[in-house]
Design a protein around this motif. Structure first.
Motif, PDB file in Angstrom:
ATOM      1  N   THR A 202      -3.955  -4.879  19.275  1.00  0.00           N
ATOM      2  CA  THR A 202      -5.265  -4.798  18.569  1.00  0.00           C
ATOM      3  C   THR A 202      -5.961  -6.035  18.430  1.00  0.00           C
ATOM      4  O   THR A 202      -7.224  -5.875  18.554  1.00  0.00           O
ATOM      5  CB  THR A 202      -4.597  -4.412  17.163  1.00  0.00           C
ATOM      6  OG1 THR A 202      -3.740  -3.026  16.958  1.00  0.00           O
ATOM      7  CG2 THR A 202      -5.848  -4.357  16.161  1.00  0.00           C
ATOM      8  N   ASP A 203      -5.322  -7.078  18.329  1.00  0.00           N
ATOM      9  CA  ASP A 203      -6.232  -8.456  18.360  1.00  0.00           C
ATOM     10  C   ASP A 203      -6.816  -8.666  19.729  1.00  0.00           C
ATOM     11  O   ASP A 203      -7.770  -9.228  19.957  1.00  0.00           O
ATOM     12  CB  ASP A 203      -5.145  -9.458  18.137  1.00  0.00           C
ATOM     13  CG  ASP A 203      -4.735  -9.470  16.430  1.00  0.00           C
ATOM     14  OD1 ASP A 203      -5.259  -8.769  15.698  1.00  0.00           O
ATOM     15  OD2 ASP A 203      -3.917 -10.285  16.368  1.00  0.00           O
TER      16      ASP A 203
ATOM     17  N   SER B 107      -2.304 -12.250  22.525  1.00  0.00           N
ATOM     18  CA  SER B 107      -3.327 -11.567  22.494  1.00  0.00           C
ATOM     19  C   SER B 107      -4.537 -12.171  23.203  1.00  0.00           C
ATOM     20  O   SER B 107      -5.136 -11.374  23.823  1.00  0.00           O
ATOM     21  CB  SER B 107      -4.017 -11.380  21.057  1.00  0.00           C
ATOM     22  OG  SER B 107      -2.910 -10.866  20.477  1.00  0.00           O
TER      23      SER B 107
ATOM     24  N   SER C 196       0.226  -0.390  24.699  1.00  0.00           N
ATOM     25  CA  SER C 196       1.119  -0.763  24.199  1.00  0.00           C
ATOM     26  C   SER C 196       2.347   0.299  24.508  1.00  0.00           C
ATOM     27  O   SER C 196       2.274   1.582  24.535  1.00  0.00           O
ATOM     28  CB  SER C 196       1.525  -0.854  22.586  1.00  0.00           C
ATOM     29  OG  SER C 196       2.886  -1.189  22.125  1.00  0.00           O
TER      30      SER C 196
ATOM     31  N   THR D 107       1.767  -3.957  18.819  1.00  0.00           N
ATOM     32  CA  THR D 107       0.564  -3.298  18.500  1.00  0.00           C
ATOM     33  C   THR D 107      -0.237  -4.614  17.693  1.00  0.00           C
ATOM     34  O   THR D 107      -1.659  -4.531  17.921  1.00  0.00           O
ATOM     35  CB  THR D 107       0.967  -2.380  16.904  1.00  0.00           C
ATOM     36  OG1 THR D 107       1.956  -1.456  17.373  1.00  0.00           O
ATOM     37  CG2 THR D 107      -0.265  -1.850  16.400  1.00  0.00           C
ATOM     38  N   ARG D 108       0.090  -5.395  17.062  1.00  0.00           N
ATOM     39  CA  ARG D 108      -0.578  -6.617  16.714  1.00  0.00           C
ATOM     40  C   ARG D 108      -1.421  -7.222  17.928  1.00  0.00           C
ATOM     41  O   ARG D 108      -2.540  -7.503  17.973  1.00  0.00           O
ATOM     42  CB  ARG D 108       0.190  -7.723  15.925  1.00  0.00           C
ATOM     43  CG  ARG D 108      -0.581  -8.960  15.544  1.00  0.00           C
ATOM     44  CD  ARG D 108       0.121  -9.837  14.826  1.00  0.00           C
ATOM     45  NE  ARG D 108      -0.403 -11.057  14.679  1.00  0.00           N
ATOM     46  CZ  ARG D 108       0.081 -12.246  14.509  1.00  0.00           C
ATOM     47  NH1 ARG D 108       1.330 -12.111  13.836  1.00  0.00           N
ATOM     48  NH2 ARG D 108      -0.393 -13.401  14.119  1.00  0.00           N
TER      49      ARG D 108
ATOM     50  N   ASP E 181      12.346  -2.480  17.549  1.00  0.00           N
ATOM     51  CA  ASP E 181      12.197  -3.349  16.538  1.00  0.00           C
ATOM     52  C   ASP E 181      10.767  -4.149  16.688  1.00  0.00           C
ATOM     53  O   ASP E 181      10.555  -5.139  16.011  1.00  0.00           O
ATOM     54  CB  ASP E 181      13.149  -4.073  16.204  1.00  0.00           C
ATOM     55  CG  ASP E 181      13.832  -4.872  17.393  1.00  0.00           C
ATOM     56  OD1 ASP E 181      13.461  -4.638  18.351  1.00  0.00           O
ATOM     57  OD2 ASP E 181      14.618  -5.817  17.136  1.00  0.00           O
ATOM     58  N   GLU E 182      10.231  -4.327  17.920  1.00  0.00           N
ATOM     59  CA  GLU E 182       9.031  -4.851  18.081  1.00  0.00           C
ATOM     60  C   GLU E 182       7.635  -4.092  18.409  1.00  0.00           C
ATOM     61  O   GLU E 182       6.712  -4.696  19.033  1.00  0.00           O
ATOM     62  CB  GLU E 182       9.573  -5.934  19.628  1.00  0.00           C
ATOM     63  CG  GLU E 182      10.639  -6.444  19.491  1.00  0.00           C
ATOM     64  CD  GLU E 182      11.091  -7.085  20.841  1.00  0.00           C
ATOM     65  OE1 GLU E 182      11.599  -8.037  20.761  1.00  0.00           O
ATOM     66  OE2 GLU E 182      10.827  -6.350  22.028  1.00  0.00           O
ATOM     67  N   VAL E 183       7.843  -2.800  17.751  1.00  0.00           N
ATOM     68  CA  VAL E 183       6.683  -2.116  17.807  1.00  0.00           C
ATOM     69  C   VAL E 183       5.522  -2.698  17.094  1.00  0.00           C
ATOM     70  O   VAL E 183       4.129  -2.825  17.514  1.00  0.00           O
ATOM     71  CB  VAL E 183       6.870  -0.768  17.460  1.00  0.00           C
ATOM     72  CG1 VAL E 183       5.577   0.166  17.301  1.00  0.00           C
ATOM     73  CG2 VAL E 183       8.003   0.232  18.145  1.00  0.00           C
ATOM     74  N   ASP E 184       5.757  -3.251  15.990  1.00  0.00           N
ATOM     75  CA  ASP E 184       4.663  -3.964  15.084  1.00  0.00           C
ATOM     76  C   ASP E 184       4.084  -5.216  15.848  1.00  0.00           C
ATOM     77  O   ASP E 184       2.779  -5.410  15.851  1.00  0.00           O
ATOM     78  CB  ASP E 184       5.230  -4.342  13.885  1.00  0.00           C
ATOM     79  CG  ASP E 184       5.561  -3.367  12.791  1.00  0.00           C
ATOM     80  OD1 ASP E 184       5.179  -2.109  13.315  1.00  0.00           O
ATOM     81  OD2 ASP E 184       6.237  -3.331  11.828  1.00  0.00           O
ATOM     82  N   LEU E 185       5.049  -5.984  16.421  1.00  0.00           N
ATOM     83  CA  LEU E 185       4.543  -7.351  17.109  1.00  0.00           C
ATOM     84  C   LEU E 185       3.448  -6.564  18.231  1.00  0.00           C
ATOM     85  O   LEU E 185       2.329  -7.246  18.529  1.00  0.00           O
ATOM     86  CB  LEU E 185       5.555  -7.791  17.706  1.00  0.00           C
ATOM     87  CG  LEU E 185       5.282  -9.211  18.796  1.00  0.00           C
ATOM     88  CD1 LEU E 185       4.679 -10.070  17.792  1.00  0.00           C
ATOM     89  CD2 LEU E 185       6.641  -9.588  19.307  1.00  0.00           C
TER      90      LEU E 185
END
Length: 358
Positions: free
Chosen positions: A236-237, A206, A255, A232-233, A226-230
């Motif tokens: 966002t950060d 980030s 993203s 996104t984090r 399987d890396e969408v959350d990573l």
């Protein structure tokens, strides 16, 4: 990075029994079948480091149809690029379900998957006229496996031994233009990897993302489904760090995780100004497509999995010890990877870089 287990084991009885199915036929001969079956049922990075050897297989048996036993998505992309002719769906060391052209046996089988004997047995079970593989228990014919060899050189050595000359220059891929005008020239950040030991901390990604956006660079964060959350984090950060006068730069960060097919990802990498990632499959796309990169290595030394060509456009950051390697399948960030700082990454990104041949 490879998913191949270095101690690919199977019982002696099974190995000896299946080895009898692997006779000998000379490279380039017509033989009883006009097919060649290559096993490399692994991920994207493994497939790309095997491209040079696949081209050697083509040279060894130019009049035969080349089948790749591997994941359908990767195999279909390589087929569309002309690297192979057909695909046999395969995952790891599961038994192969063969099409009629191969089910009758008599083809040449080439093991680009592992050191054996388990992967050898998978191919021997298809009743080939010849099995090209490293020497292993129950399979004495073949060159000796070397653990310290670069992944590209290893498989080229095997195929060259069998009659198909090939080398690192055969890694190159040429794509038709595909990236949109908006994406061309972007910096790609790929924070994910298959295992935690090869993932640099998300907060550091980030910080790098925010710093690049502040400099006016368009930053696209990529990753698999399987890396969408990573991703996104990270995005966002990074945006949260852009405040005051730098706030408008947040619009430069986006993203693309979970949205890209393999061909679309390849197009994006081909048009990028720079790729920043760890020891993972997309790094090998940059190598194949002559896209400059900054690569963060941890448990595995770059001498075995780093860029094999055009080293002047690729920077590898590694603080490891070749005599004390980490676990490439571990869950926690490797200590050598953790030793790579944000400041070091940014310094390499901002430093002078040779232009890739286009």
């Amino acid at each position: 990075m490879s998913g191949v287990a270095p101690d690919d084991v199977v019982t002696t009885a099974v190995a000896a029994g299946t080895a009898e199915a692997a006779g000998a036929v000379e490279a380039g001969s017509a033989g009883p079948s006009g097919e060649v079956l290559v096993l490399r049922a692994l991920g994207l990075g493994d497939a790309l480091t095997g491209v040079a050897a696949l081209r050697g297989v083509r040279r060894a048996w130019p009049d035969r149809r080349l089948w790749l036993a591997g994941p359908v998505g990767i195999g279909s992309w390589l087929r569309d690029l002309g690297v192979v002719d057909e695909v046999v769906p395969a995952a790891g060391l599961d038994p192969l379900v063969l099409p009629p052209e191969l089910a009758r046996g008599g083809h040449i089988a080439v093991n680009l998957h592992g050191r054996g004997p388990q992967s050898h047995a998978v191919l021997a079970a298809t009743r080939p006229s010849r099995l090209v593989a490293f020497a292993a228990e129950g399979f004495p014919e073949g060159p000796v496996w070397r653990a310290d060899e670069h992944e590209v050189d290893r498989w080229c050595r095997l195929v060259t031994w069998a009659g198909g000359e090939c080398g690192r220059e055969d890694l190159r891929l040429t794509l038709s233009p595909g990236a949109s005008d908006d994406d061309a020239g972007a910096v790609l950040l790929h924070p994910g990897a298959a295992s935690g030991s090869r993932r640099w901390p998300a907060d550091r990604w980030s910080t790098v993302t925010a710093a690049l956006a502040c400099e006016g660079r368009r930053v696209l964060v990529t990753g698999g489904p399987d890396e969408v959350d990573l991703a996104t984090r990270v995005v966002t950060d990074a945006r949260s760090q852009l405040t005051g006068d730098s706030a408008p730069a947040a619009r430069l960060i986006e993203s693309r995780a979970g949205t890209l097919t393999i061909p679309a990802l390849a197009d994006l990498v081909a048009g990028a100004a720079l790729l920043i990632c760890g020891d993972t499959g997309v790094a090998h796309l940059a190598t194949a497509l002559t896209t400059p990169s900054v690569l963060l290595f941890g448990p595995t030394p770059p001498q075995q999995w780093g860029p094999a060509i055009d080293e002047h456009i690729h920077t590898v950051l590694w603080h490891g010890d070749p005599s004390h390697l980490g676990d490439p399948q571990g869950s926690a960030t490797d200590v050598a990877l953790a030793a790579v700082s944000v400041e070091q990454v940014l310094a390499e990104i901002r430093g002078p870089r040779s232009s890739p041949p286009r």
